[in-house]
Design a protein around this motif. Sequence first.
Motif, PDB file in Angstrom:
ATOM      1  N   ASP A  37       0.841  -1.193   0.000  1.00 41.73           N
ATOM      2  CA  ASP A  37       0.000   0.000   0.000  1.00 41.73           C
ATOM      3  C   ASP A  37       0.875   1.242   0.000  1.00 41.73           C
ATOM      4  O   ASP A  37       1.565   1.532   0.980  1.00 41.73           O
ATOM      5  N   ALA A  38       0.859   1.974  -1.094  1.00 43.06           N
ATOM      6  CA  ALA A  38       1.651   3.203  -1.183  1.00 43.06           C
ATOM      7  C   ALA A  38       0.887   4.388  -0.614  1.00 43.06           C
ATOM      8  O   ALA A  38       1.449   5.472  -0.483  1.00 43.06           O
ATOM      9  N   GLY A  39      -0.381   4.188  -0.259  1.00 43.20           N
ATOM     10  CA  GLY A  39      -1.157   5.269   0.335  1.00 43.20           C
ATOM     11  C   GLY A  39      -0.780   5.524   1.788  1.00 43.20           C
ATOM     12  O   GLY A  39      -0.965   6.611   2.311  1.00 43.20           O
ATOM     13  N   LEU A  40      -0.230   4.516   2.454  1.00 44.48           N
ATOM     14  CA  LEU A  40       0.156   4.666   3.855  1.00 44.48           C
ATOM     15  C   LEU A  40       1.517   5.344   4.002  1.00 44.48           C
ATOM     16  O   LEU A  40       1.836   5.871   5.066  1.00 44.48           O
ATOM     17  N   SER A  41       2.332   5.284   2.969  1.00 47.59           N
ATOM     18  CA  SER A  41       3.656   5.907   2.999  1.00 47.59           C
ATOM     19  C   SER A  41       3.926   6.481   1.618  1.00 47.59           C
ATOM     20  O   SER A  41       3.039   6.561   0.784  1.00 47.59           O
ATOM     21  N   SER A  42       5.146   6.835   1.367  1.00 49.54           N
ATOM     22  CA  SER A  42       5.474   7.373   0.047  1.00 49.54           C
ATOM     23  C   SER A  42       5.610   6.234  -0.962  1.00 49.54           C
ATOM     24  O   SER A  42       5.818   5.078  -0.599  1.00 49.54           O
ATOM     25  N   LEU A  43       5.533   6.583  -2.219  1.00 45.67           N
ATOM     26  CA  LEU A  43       5.687   5.598  -3.283  1.00 45.67           C
ATOM     27  C   LEU A  43       7.094   5.021  -3.276  1.00 45.67           C
ATOM     28  O   LEU A  43       7.300   3.829  -3.512  1.00 45.67           O
ATOM     29  N   SER A  44       8.066   5.858  -2.965  1.00 48.86           N
ATOM     30  CA  SER A  44       9.453   5.401  -2.871  1.00 48.86           C
ATOM     31  C   SER A  44       9.601   4.347  -1.772  1.00 48.86           C
ATOM     32  O   SER A  44      10.291   3.340  -1.947  1.00 48.86           O
ATOM     33  N   ASP A  45       8.934   4.561  -0.629  1.00 50.47           N
ATOM     34  CA  ASP A  45       8.991   3.569   0.455  1.00 50.47           C
ATOM     35  C   ASP A  45       8.339   2.255   0.045  1.00 50.47           C
ATOM     36  O   ASP A  45       8.770   1.180   0.448  1.00 50.47           O
ATOM     37  N   ALA A  46       7.275   2.337  -0.760  1.00 52.18           N
ATOM     38  CA  ALA A  46       6.614   1.116  -1.229  1.00 52.18           C
ATOM     39  C   ALA A  46       7.560   0.302  -2.108  1.00 52.18           C
ATOM     40  O   ALA A  46       7.650  -0.926  -1.976  1.00 52.18           O
ATOM     41  N   PHE A  47       8.305   0.971  -2.986  1.00 56.27           N
ATOM     42  CA  PHE A  47       9.247   0.253  -3.840  1.00 56.27           C
ATOM     43  C   PHE A  47      10.411  -0.312  -3.026  1.00 56.27           C
ATOM     44  O   PHE A  47      10.911  -1.391  -3.304  1.00 56.27           O
ATOM     45  N   LYS A  48      10.832   0.422  -2.022  1.00 54.55           N
ATOM     46  CA  LYS A  48      11.899  -0.085  -1.151  1.00 54.55           C
ATOM     47  C   LYS A  48      11.427  -1.321  -0.399  1.00 54.55           C
ATOM     48  O   LYS A  48      12.193  -2.253  -0.176  1.00 54.55           O
ATOM     49  N   GLU A  49      10.178  -1.327  -0.015  1.00 59.55           N
ATOM     50  CA  GLU A  49       9.621  -2.493   0.680  1.00 59.55           C
ATOM     51  C   GLU A  49       9.604  -3.709  -0.248  1.00 59.55           C
ATOM     52  O   GLU A  49       9.919  -4.828   0.163  1.00 59.55           O
ATOM     53  N   ILE A  50       9.284  -3.502  -1.499  1.00 57.60           N
ATOM     54  CA  ILE A  50       9.291  -4.604  -2.469  1.00 57.60           C
ATOM     55  C   ILE A  50      10.699  -5.127  -2.674  1.00 57.60           C
ATOM     56  O   ILE A  50      10.920  -6.335  -2.735  1.00 57.60           O
ATOM     57  N   ARG A  51      11.662  -4.230  -2.756  1.00 60.54           N
ATOM     58  CA  ARG A  51      13.059  -4.636  -2.951  1.00 60.54           C
ATOM     59  C   ARG A  51      13.655  -5.284  -1.719  1.00 60.54           C
ATOM     60  O   ARG A  51      14.713  -5.885  -1.773  1.00 60.54           O
ATOM     61  N   GLY A  52      13.008  -5.113  -0.579  1.00 58.55           N
ATOM     62  CA  GLY A  52      13.524  -5.693   0.656  1.00 58.55           C
ATOM     63  C   GLY A  52      14.428  -4.763   1.424  1.00 58.55           C
ATOM     64  O   GLY A  52      15.192  -5.186   2.285  1.00 58.55           O
ATOM     65  N   CYS A  53      14.351  -3.468   1.127  1.00 55.40           N
ATOM     66  CA  CYS A  53      15.197  -2.491   1.824  1.00 55.40           C
ATOM     67  C   CYS A  53      14.566  -2.023   3.132  1.00 55.40           C
ATOM     68  O   CYS A  53      15.210  -1.386   3.929  1.00 55.40           O
ATOM     69  N   HIS A  54      13.305  -2.321   3.350  1.00 63.78           N
ATOM     70  CA  HIS A  54      12.612  -1.939   4.595  1.00 63.78           C
ATOM     71  C   HIS A  54      12.384  -3.137   5.449  1.00 63.78           C
ATOM     72  O   HIS A  54      12.100  -4.193   5.117  1.00 63.78           O
TER      73      HIS A  54
END
Length: 156
Positions: free
Chosen positions: A139-156
């Motif tokens: 969900d990119a609505g809860l955070s920034s779009l950049s954070d959503a992509f980082k979550e997918i990449r496993g950076c979060h």
Amino acid sequence: MSDTGRPAIEEPRLTTRRVRRRRVPRHVLVALPLALAGLISLLVSGNTLRPFEHITTLDAKMASKSDFFKDPEVRRLLLRHGIRVDIHRLGSRGREFLRRHAQLGPAADAVPTFPVQFGEADAKALRKAATATGGRMVDAGLSSLSDAFKEIRGCH
């Protein structure tokens, strides 16, 4: 004339010229300035090591917000952070995506899909696509779009 009365014939002389050979072929000399110009432009732009960088490609299936990711400035900023987004319009074709994914067989099960909910995207349809492919919805609505992509990449 010779002693016997016949004309004297001299033996032919063979003269040779020393030919100077080029050490570098001519086509290399022609292409060298172009190669140097390309290398200099890569060094100046900072893209010299781009082929060695890790770039994550996201195969995005979305409807109304696809124009945002087609913007050249957005694509450049995401690529600077190692993210490339390939957009495929989903819209009402969500069922078509699931049907085609089911036809791909067991090899497709090893590749999960991570739909990103952005804006007014249908969360139920995205969750359904994610669970069918072994991924999860982000969900990119809860955070920034950049954070959503980082979550997918496993950076979060």
